[in-house]
Each structure stands twice: as structure tokens, then as C-alpha cells.
Design a protein around this motif. Structure first.
Motif, PDB file in Angstrom:
ATOM      1  N   VAL A 236      50.039  51.911  56.948  1.00 12.45           N
ATOM      2  CA  VAL A 236      50.508  51.054  55.853  1.00 12.45           C
ATOM      3  C   VAL A 236      49.341  50.569  55.007  1.00 12.45           C
ATOM      4  O   VAL A 236      49.389  50.580  53.772  1.00 12.45           O
ATOM      5  CB  VAL A 236      51.301  49.868  56.428  1.00 12.45           C
ATOM      6  N   THR A 237      48.263  50.164  55.710  1.00 14.30           N
ATOM      7  CA  THR A 237      47.078  49.687  54.987  1.00 14.30           C
ATOM      8  C   THR A 237      46.546  50.769  54.054  1.00 14.30           C
ATOM      9  O   THR A 237      46.253  50.520  52.873  1.00 14.30           O
ATOM     10  CB  THR A 237      45.982  49.294  55.992  1.00 14.30           C
ATOM     11  N   GLN A 238      46.453  51.992  54.611  1.00 15.45           N
ATOM     12  CA  GLN A 238      45.915  53.095  53.812  1.00 15.45           C
ATOM     13  C   GLN A 238      46.812  53.387  52.607  1.00 15.45           C
ATOM     14  O   GLN A 238      46.341  53.586  51.494  1.00 15.45           O
ATOM     15  CB  GLN A 238      45.770  54.342  54.687  1.00 15.45           C
ATOM     16  N   ILE A 239      48.129  53.394  52.847  1.00 17.92           N
ATOM     17  CA  ILE A 239      49.063  53.685  51.741  1.00 17.92           C
ATOM     18  C   ILE A 239      48.912  52.642  50.642  1.00 17.92           C
ATOM     19  O   ILE A 239      48.824  52.955  49.453  1.00 17.92           O
ATOM     20  CB  ILE A 239      50.507  53.702  52.270  1.00 17.92           C
ATOM     21  N   ARG A 240      48.835  51.369  51.095  1.00 12.89           N
ATOM     22  CA  ARG A 240      48.736  50.295  50.109  1.00 12.89           C
ATOM     23  C   ARG A 240      47.411  50.388  49.342  1.00 12.89           C
ATOM     24  O   ARG A 240      47.371  50.269  48.127  1.00 12.89           O
ATOM     25  CB  ARG A 240      48.825  48.951  50.828  1.00 12.89           C
ATOM     26  N   THR A 241      46.335  50.634  50.075  1.00 15.11           N
ATOM     27  CA  THR A 241      45.027  50.773  49.429  1.00 15.11           C
ATOM     28  C   THR A 241      45.065  51.911  48.413  1.00 15.11           C
ATOM     29  O   THR A 241      44.576  51.784  47.289  1.00 15.11           O
ATOM     30  CB  THR A 241      43.951  51.083  50.481  1.00 15.11           C
ATOM     31  N   ASN A 242      45.675  53.017  48.843  1.00 10.99           N
ATOM     32  CA  ASN A 242      45.738  54.192  47.975  1.00 10.99           C
ATOM     33  C   ASN A 242      46.508  53.890  46.706  1.00 10.99           C
ATOM     34  O   ASN A 242      46.146  54.325  45.624  1.00 10.99           O
ATOM     35  CB  ASN A 242      46.420  55.327  48.745  1.00 10.99           C
ATOM     36  N   GLU A 243      47.600  53.116  46.839  1.00  8.82           N
ATOM     37  CA  GLU A 243      48.397  52.796  45.656  1.00  8.82           C
ATOM     38  C   GLU A 243      47.678  51.829  44.743  1.00  8.82           C
ATOM     39  O   GLU A 243      47.767  51.928  43.524  1.00  8.82           O
ATOM     40  CB  GLU A 243      49.735  52.189  46.088  1.00  8.82           C
ATOM     41  N   GLU A 244      46.971  50.858  45.364  1.00  6.80           N
ATOM     42  CA  GLU A 244      46.339  49.821  44.547  1.00  6.80           C
ATOM     43  C   GLU A 244      45.023  50.267  43.957  1.00  6.80           C
ATOM     44  O   GLU A 244      44.611  49.785  42.913  1.00  6.80           O
ATOM     45  CB  GLU A 244      46.074  48.580  45.411  1.00  6.80           C
ATOM     46  N   ASP A 245      44.353  51.193  44.669  1.00  5.82           N
ATOM     47  CA  ASP A 245      42.968  51.481  44.324  1.00  5.82           C
ATOM     48  C   ASP A 245      42.876  52.250  43.015  1.00  5.82           C
ATOM     49  O   ASP A 245      43.145  53.439  42.961  1.00  5.82           O
ATOM     50  CB  ASP A 245      42.342  52.312  45.449  1.00  5.82           C
ATOM     51  N   SER A 246      42.498  51.552  41.968  1.00  2.00           N
ATOM     52  CA  SER A 246      42.283  52.246  40.705  1.00  2.00           C
ATOM     53  C   SER A 246      40.799  52.327  40.383  1.00  2.00           C
ATOM     54  O   SER A 246      40.409  52.909  39.389  1.00  2.00           O
ATOM     55  CB  SER A 246      43.014  51.513  39.574  1.00  2.00           C
ATOM     56  N   THR A 247      39.983  51.739  41.239  1.00  2.00           N
ATOM     57  CA  THR A 247      38.537  51.832  41.016  1.00  2.00           C
ATOM     58  C   THR A 247      38.016  53.062  41.731  1.00  2.00           C
ATOM     59  O   THR A 247      38.735  53.742  42.454  1.00  2.00           O
ATOM     60  CB  THR A 247      37.818  50.592  41.572  1.00  2.00           C
ATOM     61  N   TYR A 248      36.766  53.344  41.549  1.00  2.00           N
ATOM     62  CA  TYR A 248      36.181  54.532  42.162  1.00  2.00           C
ATOM     63  C   TYR A 248      35.271  54.150  43.316  1.00  2.00           C
ATOM     64  O   TYR A 248      34.449  54.945  43.763  1.00  2.00           O
ATOM     65  CB  TYR A 248      35.398  55.325  41.123  1.00  2.00           C
ATOM     66  N   SER A 249      35.452  52.904  43.835  1.00  2.00           N
ATOM     67  CA  SER A 249      34.484  52.396  44.818  1.00  2.00           C
ATOM     68  C   SER A 249      34.516  53.203  46.110  1.00  2.00           C
ATOM     69  O   SER A 249      33.516  53.326  46.787  1.00  2.00           O
ATOM     70  CB  SER A 249      34.778  50.930  45.104  1.00  2.00           C
ATOM     71  N   GLY A 250      35.697  53.771  46.475  1.00  2.00           N
ATOM     72  CA  GLY A 250      35.786  54.442  47.757  1.00  2.00           C
ATOM     73  C   GLY A 250      35.420  55.917  47.709  1.00  2.00           C
ATOM     74  O   GLY A 250      35.493  56.604  48.721  1.00  2.00           O
ATOM     75  N   LEU A 251      35.040  56.408  46.532  1.00  2.00           N
ATOM     76  CA  LEU A 251      34.828  57.854  46.400  1.00  2.00           C
ATOM     77  C   LEU A 251      33.426  58.261  46.812  1.00  2.00           C
ATOM     78  O   LEU A 251      32.478  57.487  46.725  1.00  2.00           O
ATOM     79  CB  LEU A 251      35.076  58.270  44.949  1.00  2.00           C
ATOM     80  N   ARG A 252      33.317  59.515  47.258  1.00  2.00           N
ATOM     81  CA  ARG A 252      32.014  60.063  47.595  1.00  2.00           C
ATOM     82  C   ARG A 252      31.274  60.430  46.322  1.00  2.00           C
ATOM     83  O   ARG A 252      31.862  60.573  45.249  1.00  2.00           O
ATOM     84  CB  ARG A 252      32.173  61.328  48.436  1.00  2.00           C
ATOM     85  N   GLU A 253      29.972  60.643  46.497  1.00  2.00           N
ATOM     86  CA  GLU A 253      29.127  60.980  45.350  1.00  2.00           C
ATOM     87  C   GLU A 253      29.636  62.255  44.661  1.00  2.00           C
ATOM     88  O   GLU A 253      29.775  62.313  43.439  1.00  2.00           O
ATOM     89  CB  GLU A 253      27.694  61.186  45.844  1.00  2.00           C
ATOM     90  N   GLN A 254      29.965  63.259  45.519  1.00  2.00           N
ATOM     91  CA  GLN A 254      30.409  64.537  44.958  1.00  2.00           C
ATOM     92  C   GLN A 254      31.712  64.366  44.179  1.00  2.00           C
ATOM     93  O   GLN A 254      31.884  64.925  43.097  1.00  2.00           O
ATOM     94  CB  GLN A 254      30.602  65.542  46.104  1.00  2.00           C
ATOM     95  N   ASP A 255      32.625  63.538  44.759  1.00  2.00           N
ATOM     96  CA  ASP A 255      33.901  63.293  44.067  1.00  2.00           C
ATOM     97  C   ASP A 255      33.653  62.654  42.718  1.00  2.00           C
ATOM     98  O   ASP A 255      34.271  63.017  41.718  1.00  2.00           O
ATOM     99  CB  ASP A 255      34.784  62.376  44.917  1.00  2.00           C
ATOM    100  N   LEU A 256      32.704  61.668  42.721  1.00  2.00           N
ATOM    101  CA  LEU A 256      32.412  60.982  41.461  1.00  2.00           C
ATOM    102  C   LEU A 256      31.879  61.959  40.427  1.00  2.00           C
ATOM    103  O   LEU A 256      32.252  61.916  39.254  1.00  2.00           O
ATOM    104  CB  LEU A 256      31.393  59.870  41.701  1.00  2.00           C
ATOM    105  N   ILE A 257      30.988  62.860  40.895  1.00  2.00           N
ATOM    106  CA  ILE A 257      30.433  63.855  39.972  1.00  2.00           C
ATOM    107  C   ILE A 257      31.543  64.740  39.422  1.00  2.00           C
ATOM    108  O   ILE A 257      31.598  65.049  38.223  1.00  2.00           O
ATOM    109  CB  ILE A 257      29.361  64.705  40.690  1.00  2.00           C
ATOM    110  N   ASP A 258      32.483  65.125  40.324  1.00  2.00           N
ATOM    111  CA  ASP A 258      33.602  65.962  39.870  1.00  2.00           C
ATOM    112  C   ASP A 258      34.429  65.237  38.828  1.00  2.00           C
ATOM    113  O   ASP A 258      34.802  65.800  37.802  1.00  2.00           O
ATOM    114  CB  ASP A 258      34.487  66.341  41.059  1.00  2.00           C
ATOM    115  N   VAL A 259      34.722  63.943  39.124  1.00  2.00           N
ATOM    116  CA  VAL A 259      35.501  63.151  38.171  1.00  2.00           C
ATOM    117  C   VAL A 259      34.794  63.091  36.829  1.00  2.00           C
ATOM    118  O   VAL A 259      35.393  63.271  35.767  1.00  2.00           O
ATOM    119  CB  VAL A 259      35.725  61.725  38.726  1.00  2.00           C
ATOM    120  N   LEU A 260      33.469  62.869  36.906  1.00  2.00           N
ATOM    121  CA  LEU A 260      32.681  62.752  35.683  1.00  2.00           C
ATOM    122  C   LEU A 260      32.709  64.061  34.897  1.00  2.00           C
ATOM    123  O   LEU A 260      32.899  64.078  33.666  1.00  2.00           O
ATOM    124  CB  LEU A 260      31.240  62.398  36.060  1.00  2.00           C
ATOM    125  N   ASN A 261      32.550  65.174  35.636  1.00  2.00           N
ATOM    126  CA  ASN A 261      32.589  66.480  34.964  1.00  2.00           C
ATOM    127  C   ASN A 261      33.929  66.712  34.294  1.00  2.00           C
ATOM    128  O   ASN A 261      34.001  67.175  33.168  1.00  2.00           O
ATOM    129  CB  ASN A 261      32.327  67.598  35.978  1.00  2.00           C
TER     130      ASN A 261
END
Lengths: 241, 110
Positions: free
Chosen positions: A37-62
Motif C-alpha cells: 500500500v505504501t509503495q502504491i501510494r508513493t507511486n501515485e503521489e510521487d511527481s518529483t524525480y527524487s527517487g530516480l536513479r542517475e541513469q533514469d534521470l539521464i534518460d528522462v532528460l534525453n
């Protein structure tokens, strides 16, 4: 078959009769439920990029950079299109404006519309004699030749290219309408020039005077010519393409 | 019975407390949940097979979670965290499917 039956009965027995091992399983399941439940809620609420890995961030940026580039190209294309459309519209409006002005001047020439402007009022009164058609026509031609744009007689008849004049009883028949003296000719144009064309020596004023009439010219800042003519389509002539 | 109650209590607690996931754990929580689900379905299958043992269940549960999170953590250190977590999810997903298929055969004879 018997094994599946026993599986079912075991499940039913477990639901009816709690045991120690069930408590352990229950605790672990509670942990799973809590975390899920915690994970589902976090996933729904999380609109920031704080939990992402460096590679994910680079992909998002690209991805964003690519999207930006595509969007920019789209914007460029659309604004180019808009520019084209705008210039096309401007050209069309200019052409329309030109045509409208042409129509206006043609309407004035053809006597289809009422017009207003500076000009002269020529009054021809018969004092001792009768003014001939030719002299009257002389006045009209003189006005035309110095650039009168619209002419009407006695507020009754608008003069155009096809206008005819003939001698009638007690006046002049202009386009089938009997016009009686005193003749008042309103002409729109340069008032000075029009007035000059009436009174120069050997001009129409003198001819009228010789026939026993009296020609007076009044320069006006604004004359309304309100008589108009019906539009007549040409019956035989057709414009060449 | 107690197991089902435990699940409900856990869900209720999660909804009630609305805990914030610490930043460092955030990438590993989804993997851990999937690993735990795999252990739960494995346990249910074992129970229907009649070979369920609570000690084994607890050990497999904990080791599943720890190993899954550990693999992803190692992947993150090595710079292949995204790919490794995908791999772990795929493996666990396949296991969950096969476990659920066995459970289905037990319960519905199909």
C-alpha cells in the motif's frame, strides 16, 4: 483428484482453525500489505524525480531534450505556415480593397450611388429667351471636360455616359424626363475649375446670355447628389476575357 | 484466518499511517514487495500441496526480499540498477505465474 480435494479441505480447515504458524504468516502478510500500500501510494503521489536513479534521470532528460527539439521544429513549421497564411490574407485584402475602390469609382461614374463632395451649382434661368438644348449641352460638356465626377439636373436626373437630351415643350427632356427652367445643374469636382469653365470668355455663360438666359455659378464646399440610376446590364456587348 | 486478517490489518495500517518512504529505500521497495508476493504465493502453493512449514516460509520470505533488494542495490552500485531490477521483476513475475497456476489447479482442478 484426491490431492486437490485435500488441498481444498486444508484451506477450509485453515480458515476455520487458527494456529501458531498462521500467526507468523499473518505478521508477514501484514508486512506485505503495508509495504504494498505504501509503495502504491508513493507511486501515485510521487511527481518529483527524487527517487530516480542517475541513469533514469539521464534518460528522462534525453527524452525531454528530444521532445523539446521536436516541439520546437513543430512550432517553427506552424509559425511559418501562419506567416504564409497571414501574407496571403494581406494580399487578398489588398486586392479586395483595390477592387472595392474600383467598384466605388465605377458606381460614381455609372450614377448608381448617391455622392457628396465639393462642387458648383450652376443655375440657368430663362429671362427673355429660351435656352436651346445645344447651349445646355455645352454647359454639361464643359463641366465634364474639366473633370466633373457626378452631375445632376434639377435634382431630378443624374447624368451619365448614356444620357440623352432633346428639346421638349416648356423645357428640356433629359433621359425621358422633362426638366423645366430654371435649370439647376449640380456638379461635383474641383469647384474653382468647374466655376472657371462656366464663365471664361466665349464660354457657355456667354452663349446662354446671348439666348436670353442667365447663368449663375455658386461654388459650394459640399453638394449632395442624391439621384441615382438603375443598374442596366449590357444587352448585346460582352466583355472580352 | 489469521493470515487473511494480517493482510487486511497491514493494508489498513498503510492507509491509516501514510508513511513516507525514505529516499534511500525508494528504489528497492517495489522490488521487495514483488519478492514478498512471490514468497506468499509460494507459501500458499506449499500449503495446498501439504508441505507447508512456517519456518521455511519465514526464511524464504526474508531471503527473497533481502536478495531481491540486494541484487538491485548491487546493480545500482555497478550502474546497471535499472536493467537488473527489470530482470528481477521478470524472474519473480514468472515464478508468481507458475505458483498461481499450481494454486489454480488445486482449487479449480483446471
Amino acid at each position: 483428484m484426491s490431492e486437490s480435494e485435500s488441498g481444498r479441505s486444508r484451506l477450509a480447515r485453515a480458515l476455520r482453525r487458527p494456529s501458531r504458524s498462521q500467526a507468523v504468516v499473518g505478521v508477514l502478510l501484514a508486512l506485505v500489505g503495508f509495504a504494498g500500500v505504501t509503495q502504491i501510494r508513493t507511486n501515485e503521489e510521487d511527481s518529483t524525480y527524487s527517487g530516480l536513479r542517475e541513469q533514469d534521470l539521464i534518460d528522462v532528460l534525453n527524452g525531454l531534450a528530444g521532445t523539446t527539439q521536436r516541439t520546437q521544429a513543430e512550432i517553427d513549421r506552424l509559425s511559418q505556415e501562419r506567416q504564409d497564411l497571414l501574407s496571403e490574407t494581406t494580399q487578398r485584402e489588398a486586392a479586395l480593397e483595390r477592387t472595392r475602390r474600383e467598384v466605388d469609382s465605377l458606381n460614381v461614374l455609372a450614377g448608381l450611388v448617391a455622392v457628396t463632395g465639393p462642387g458648383v451649382r450652376v443655375t440657368i434661368a430663362e429671362t427673355t429667351g429660351v435656352v436651346k438644348v445645344s447651349s445646355f449641352l455645352d454647359v454639361i460638356q464643359e463641366l465634364r471636360s474639366v473633370g466633373a465626377e457626378a452631375i445632376q439636373v434639377n435634382g431630378q436626373v443624374r447624368l451619365v455616359a448614356q444620357t440623352s437630351f432633346e428639346q421638349g415643350t416648356g423645357g428640356i427632356v433629359v433621359d425621358g424626363t422633362l426638366v423645366e427652367p430654371p435649370y439647376v445643374v449640380d456638379a461635383i469636382g474641383d469647384a474653382n475649375v468647374l466655376a472657371g469653365a462656366m464663365v471664361f470668355s466665349l464660354g457657355p455663360a456667354r452663349t446662354i446670355r446671348e439666348e436670353g438666359g442667365e447663368l449663375t455659378v455658386e461654388e459650394l464646399a459640399s453638394i449632395d447628389i442624391s439621384t441615382t440610376r438603375e443598374r442596366e446590364g449590357s444587352e448585346f456587348a460582352e466583355p472580352d476575357p | 484466518m489469521i493470515a487473511a486478517l494480517g493482510l487486511l490489518v497491514g493494508v489498513a495500517l498503510g492507509l491509516f499511517f501514510r508513511p513516507d518512504v525514505p529516499l534511500g529505500v525508494e528504489p528497492y521497495l517495489p522490488i521487495a514487495v514483488v519478492a514478498a508476493l512471490d514468497a506468499v504465493f509460494g507459501g500458499l502453493r506449499a500449503y495446498l500441496d501439504g508441505i507447508f512449514d512456517d519456518k521455511v516460509f519465514v526464511v524464504s520470505f526474508v531471503s527473497n526480499v533481502v536478495i531481491a533488494a540486494g541484487i538491485v542495490y548491487l546493480g545500482d552500485r555497478l550502474g546497471v540498477g535499472g536493467q537488473l531490477s527489470t530482470g528481477v521483476i521478470v524472474v519473480l513475475g514468472i515464478r508468481i505465474f507458475s505458483n498461481v497456476a499450481a494454486i489454480r489447479r488445486h482449487l479449480f482442478h483446471a
